[in-house]
Design an enzyme around this catalytic site. Structure first.
Site, short mmCIF file in Angstrom:
data_model
loop_
_atom_site.label_atom_id
_atom_site.label_comp_id
_atom_site.label_asym_id
_atom_site.label_seq_id
_atom_site.Cartn_x
_atom_site.Cartn_y
_atom_site.Cartn_z
N ASP A 268 -2.40 -19.77 15.55
CA ASP A 268 -1.14 -19.32 14.94
C ASP A 268 -0.14 -20.46 14.78
O ASP A 268 0.58 -20.53 13.78
CB ASP A 268 -0.54 -18.20 15.81
CG ASP A 268 0.73 -17.61 15.22
OD1 ASP A 268 0.78 -17.48 13.98
OD2 ASP A 268 1.66 -17.27 15.97
N HIS B 242 5.82 -23.31 7.15
CA HIS B 242 7.27 -23.35 6.97
C HIS B 242 7.95 -24.42 7.83
O HIS B 242 9.09 -24.79 7.58
CB HIS B 242 7.90 -21.97 7.14
CG HIS B 242 8.04 -21.51 8.56
ND1 HIS B 242 7.00 -21.00 9.28
CD2 HIS B 242 9.11 -21.47 9.39
CE1 HIS B 242 7.43 -20.67 10.49
NE2 HIS B 242 8.71 -20.94 10.58
N LYS C 69 4.43 -18.84 24.31
CA LYS C 69 5.36 -17.71 24.19
C LYS C 69 5.80 -17.30 25.59
O LYS C 69 5.11 -17.59 26.57
CB LYS C 69 4.69 -16.55 23.47
CG LYS C 69 4.38 -16.90 21.99
CD LYS C 69 4.17 -15.68 21.14
CE LYS C 69 3.80 -16.03 19.71
NZ LYS C 69 4.94 -16.35 18.84
N LYS D 85 11.61 -27.32 7.51
CA LYS D 85 12.76 -27.38 8.43
C LYS D 85 13.48 -28.71 8.25
O LYS D 85 12.85 -29.77 8.15
CB LYS D 85 12.31 -27.24 9.88
CG LYS D 85 11.60 -25.94 10.14
CD LYS D 85 12.16 -25.20 11.30
CE LYS D 85 11.41 -23.88 11.44
NZ LYS D 85 12.17 -22.81 11.98
N HIS E 130 1.85 -25.71 12.63
CA HIS E 130 3.17 -26.28 12.93
C HIS E 130 3.08 -27.49 13.88
O HIS E 130 3.66 -28.53 13.64
CB HIS E 130 4.10 -25.25 13.58
CG HIS E 130 4.24 -23.98 12.80
ND1 HIS E 130 4.10 -23.91 11.45
CD2 HIS E 130 4.54 -22.71 13.20
CE1 HIS E 130 4.29 -22.67 11.04
NE2 HIS E 130 4.56 -21.91 12.09
N ARG F 289 0.80 -1.22 0.00
CA ARG F 289 0.00 0.00 0.00
C ARG F 289 0.84 1.28 0.00
O ARG F 289 0.46 2.29 -0.58
CB ARG F 289 -0.85 -0.09 1.27
CG ARG F 289 -1.75 0.99 1.67
CD ARG F 289 -2.57 0.51 2.86
NE ARG F 289 -1.73 -0.05 3.92
CZ ARG F 289 -1.25 0.67 4.94
NH1 ARG F 289 -1.51 1.94 5.04
NH2 ARG F 289 -0.51 0.08 5.87
N LYS G 275 -0.13 -19.49 6.19
CA LYS G 275 -1.06 -19.69 7.29
C LYS G 275 -1.18 -18.38 8.07
O LYS G 275 -0.27 -17.56 7.95
CB LYS G 275 -0.62 -20.84 8.20
CG LYS G 275 0.86 -20.93 8.44
CD LYS G 275 1.39 -20.81 9.83
CE LYS G 275 0.86 -19.79 10.74
NZ LYS G 275 1.83 -19.16 11.62
N GLU H 295 8.68 -20.74 22.83
CA GLU H 295 9.44 -19.58 22.35
C GLU H 295 9.74 -18.67 23.52
O GLU H 295 8.87 -18.42 24.36
CB GLU H 295 8.63 -18.82 21.31
CG GLU H 295 8.41 -19.61 20.04
CD GLU H 295 7.58 -18.81 19.04
OE1 GLU H 295 8.15 -18.20 18.15
OE2 GLU H 295 6.34 -18.81 19.19
C1 BG6 Z 1 5.16 -18.47 12.78
C2 BG6 Z 1 4.23 -18.00 13.86
O1 BG6 Z 1 4.45 -19.21 11.82
O2 BG6 Z 1 6.16 -19.28 13.34
C3 BG6 Z 1 5.02 -17.24 14.92
O3 BG6 Z 1 3.27 -17.14 13.27
C4 BG6 Z 1 6.18 -18.08 15.43
O4 BG6 Z 1 4.19 -16.85 15.99
C5 BG6 Z 1 6.99 -18.59 14.26
O5 BG6 Z 1 6.99 -17.24 16.25
C6 BG6 Z 1 8.07 -19.55 14.69
O6 BG6 Z 1 8.84 -19.86 13.55
P1 BG6 Z 1 10.41 -20.07 13.63
O7 BG6 Z 1 10.80 -20.55 12.29
O8 BG6 Z 1 10.99 -18.74 13.99
O9 BG6 Z 1 10.60 -21.09 14.70
#
Ligand code: BG6
Length: 486
Positions: A244, A187, A339, A191, A249, A47, A157, A225
């Site tokens: 999330d 993603h 988190k 890994k 994941h 934007r 996602k 995390e």
């Molecule tokens: C993301 C989530 O998909 O994955 C985040 O939206 C999370 O909240 C992150 O922190 C963790 O990914 P990575 O690759 O940093 O472990």
């Protein structure tokens, strides 16, 4: 990449966190490793007002790559298209820009549309891609006639907010693109350690036979995390950790542990096996959610940037799940995602049944015996804990570890998840991307829980930052006479 064919990638949401911190660095790294064709273009669509140079500069700044000699050449491939996701003008300009690239190349080149925007824009972007025929790719008549699909769509996602919206989104996608063109990104599937699970389980004859209820007592998966919501407060607050990370994941990791051997190491073979494993997760009866699921929020979350006042969004969830297959009948999977945990720790622990006491009861068996731990990150690796006799003239037993570390063995190994996934999109390999049936099953499970929270009250427990979540998460496992492995 096998053949380095030319391509253009259009990143919708070009000024967002994902584009800056993951996609552009991954493309830059592939470029430096000479894995990209010399004819590639990156078009950022967002934007704000930027010239091409200004946009490239913001990216360079972000990655602190000014001193990197490759950046100057790489950044010449980056251009910027200003546009509102909900208005046609930007897409019309984009069409001209992409057609010009084709003209200059004298050919139709593959177009990858990467949706890296907040998910509430997905439908609008998809509608505009269709309306402007950008979804069809190259405008040349030759390309139209040969029937080749010149476009691919990558979508991040969270894929919907619940089962219903995920289905709607999928319907929309399938009206515009063929399944072969759609790359639903999680993603974690890219890994190294997650990919390795298939090799580890099915290429080693010594593990597969004991991978069952006969030997396994229970399984733990921790996705912890240290960070809080960082700069993503606004996005995260509307989503929560179960959507999330839990729906995607976590369940994908669980699927790699629980799945049966794929019929073949092929796109559909692996996706079938994953989909079946997710489908086999026992749904949680809505009236029993509080018995199987714990919900938490870290202290101080409500004061973070972008969080609404008195927000009830969860930053922690622990669950006890079962996978209803003959292999895992009644083996509990204790999983937790959170988190502001004491440390970064994404790992799977397979805890085997204790047999030590049969022979060594009076010599003191360790509380936990054989555990196979797969460390997804950090310090990727695999660790086997077994019981050994302590050295000395008297018999005493202790637990020792056998450790495989990717870093020690391979040095700076492999590729980053986004590098792997971007290459796969380019190469047209969908093995590491979600199929819609996987998503439907995972959303089915999660939606049950979300609906119960909405209906019965959310049961949110506050926990101190830097702890392993609310005390209720310990109770969840300890009432079964087991313990979290930290
Ligand atoms: C993301 C989530 O998909 O994955 C985040 O939206 C999370 O909240 C992150 O922190 C963790 O990914 P990575 O690759 O940093 O472990």
């Amino acid at each position: 990449m096998h053949e380095k064919s030319p391509f253009v990638i259009v990143i919708f949401g070009a000024t967002g966190d994902l584009a800056k911190s993951k996609l552009i660095p991954a493309l830059f790294s592939l470029y430096k490793k000479q894995q990209l064709s010399k004819d590639f273009h990156i078009v950022g669509f967002a934007r704000r007002n930027f010239t091409n140079e200004e946009y490239a500069h913001t990216l360079g700044e972000e990655m602190e790559t000014h001193g990197d000699p490759g950046w100057a050449d790489f950044s010449k491939r980056i251009s910027y298209q200003k546009g509102l996701f909900e208005e046609k003008d930007g897409y019309d300009e984009l069409t001209k820009r992409l057609n010009k690239i084709d003209e200059e190349m004298g050919a139709c080149i593959t177009r990858i549309y990467y949706l890296a925007t907040p998910p509430n824009y997905y439908i609008s972007i998809l509608d505009h891609l269709k309306k402007t025929k950008l979804s069809e790719g190259c405008a040349s008549k030759v390309a139209k006639k040969d029937g080749k699909k010149w476009t691919r769509l990558a979508i991040e996602k969270p894929f919907g907010r619940d089962l219903e919206t995920a289905k709607e989104l999928d319907k929309k996608l399938s009206e515009i693109f063929d399944e072969e063109q759609i790359y639903r990104v999680d993603h974690y599937l890219g890994k190294e350690t997650v990919q390795n699970m298939i090799a580890f389980r099915f290429a080693n004859n010594i593990f597969e036979p004991i991978w069952s209820k006969d030997y396994i007592d229970h399984i733990q998966i921790t996705f912890a995390e240290e960070e809080g919501v960082r700069t993503r407060g606004k996005f995260f607050d509307g989503v929560g950790i179960l959507r999330d990370v839990g729906q995607n994941h976590l369940l994908q990791i669980l699927a790699t542990v629980a799945m049966e051997q794929p019929m073949s190491f092929s796109k559909e073979g692996v996706r079938d096996a994953r989909a079946k494993a997710i489908k086999a997760i026992r749904p949680i009866n809505p009236s029993e959610v509080s018995k199987y699921v714990v919900r938490g929020q870290y202290e101080g979350y409500q004061l973070e940037n972008g969080i609404v006042e008195n927000s009830r969004t969860e930053t922690f969830t622990a669950m006890k799940l079962f996978v209803d297959t003959p292999r895992f009948e009644d083996v509990p999977f204790y999983v937790r995602i959170g988190k502001k945990m004491p440390k970064e720790m994404m790992e799977i622990s397979i805890v085997f049944k204790q047999t030590c006491h049969l022979l060594f009861k009076e010599y003191g068996c360790p509380e936990i015996g054989n555990v196979l731990t797969i460390r997804i990150q950090p310090d990727e690796g695999i660790k086997m804990r077994f019981i050994a006799k302590n050295p000395g003239s008297r018999v005493a037993l202790g637990a020792v570890d056998m450790n495989f570390s990717y870093h020690q063995t391979y040095g700076n190994h492999g590729s980053d998840a986004y590098e792997k996934l971007l290459m796969d999109i380019h190469d047209g390999d969908q093995m590491l991307f979600n199929r819609s049936d996987e998503l439907e099953s995972s959303w089915g499970l999660i939606t049950n829980i979300l609906k119960n929270w909405e209906k019965e009250g959310d049961g949110l427990h506050v926990y101190e930052k830097g702890t392993w979540g609310p005390v209720e998460a310990s109770v969840l496992i300890e009432k079964d006479s087991r313990k979290w492995i930290q």
